[in-house]
Design a protein around this motif. Sequence first.
Motif, PDB file in Angstrom:
ATOM      1  N   UNK A  98       0.854  -1.180   0.000  1.00  0.00           N
ATOM      2  CA  UNK A  98       0.000   0.000   0.000  1.00  0.00           C
ATOM      3  C   UNK A  98       0.893   1.233   0.000  1.00  0.00           C
ATOM      4  N   UNK A  99       0.642   2.156  -0.919  1.00  0.00           N
ATOM      5  CA  UNK A  99       1.444   3.372  -0.983  1.00  0.00           C
ATOM      6  C   UNK A  99       1.007   4.402   0.047  1.00  0.00           C
ATOM      7  N   UNK A 100      -0.156   4.231   0.675  1.00  0.00           N
ATOM      8  CA  UNK A 100      -0.624   5.180   1.681  1.00  0.00           C
ATOM      9  C   UNK A 100      -0.064   4.865   3.068  1.00  0.00           C
ATOM     10  N   UNK A 152      -8.344  -3.028  -2.682  1.00  0.00           N
ATOM     11  CA  UNK A 152      -7.960  -2.079  -1.634  1.00  0.00           C
ATOM     12  C   UNK A 152      -7.053  -2.755  -0.612  1.00  0.00           C
ATOM     13  N   UNK A 153      -6.377  -1.935   0.162  1.00  0.00           N
ATOM     14  CA  UNK A 153      -5.488  -2.401   1.227  1.00  0.00           C
ATOM     15  C   UNK A 153      -6.315  -3.025   2.346  1.00  0.00           C
ATOM     16  N   UNK A 154      -5.848  -4.133   2.907  1.00  0.00           N
ATOM     17  CA  UNK A 154      -6.560  -4.772   4.013  1.00  0.00           C
ATOM     18  C   UNK A 154      -6.413  -3.981   5.305  1.00  0.00           C
ATOM     19  N   UNK A 155      -5.384  -3.152   5.406  1.00  0.00           N
ATOM     20  CA  UNK A 155      -5.120  -2.430   6.639  1.00  0.00           C
ATOM     21  C   UNK A 155      -5.869  -1.096   6.703  1.00  0.00           C
ATOM     22  N   UNK A 156      -5.687  -0.228   5.685  1.00  0.00           N
ATOM     23  CA  UNK A 156      -6.282   1.115   5.749  1.00  0.00           C
ATOM     24  C   UNK A 156      -7.427   1.326   4.763  1.00  0.00           C
ATOM     25  N   UNK A 157      -7.608   0.423   3.784  1.00  0.00           N
ATOM     26  CA  UNK A 157      -8.687   0.558   2.818  1.00  0.00           C
ATOM     27  C   UNK A 157      -8.362   1.432   1.628  1.00  0.00           C
TER      28      UNK A 157
END
Length: 94
Positions: A13-15, A35-40
């Motif tokens: 995830x780039x975010x 989407x990212x599993x951590x931050x969405x």
Amino acid sequence: MTDRPAPRFWYRCRSCGHSRASDWPDLPADLTGTACNSCGSEEITLYELATRGVLRLPRPLVPPVRRFVCCHCGGGGLDSLGATCLHCHGAGFC
């Protein structure tokens, strides 16, 4: 021993910087909504482990190529005698 195959893709995830191995056996045909599993966040970079291929999501938009109509043949690619236009080599644009 488990019968799970080795992961083929790794994503980051780039975010938020979260990264992990993906459990996809192959890339899905439609990657929208991934989407990212951590931050969405949908700003993800996928890495294929075998070929080291990289896929950035969302896909960047490529601007259209700006072409100009040939000033000698008018875009047809042929001159007045029916031969290939020497200026644009028959492409119709220069």
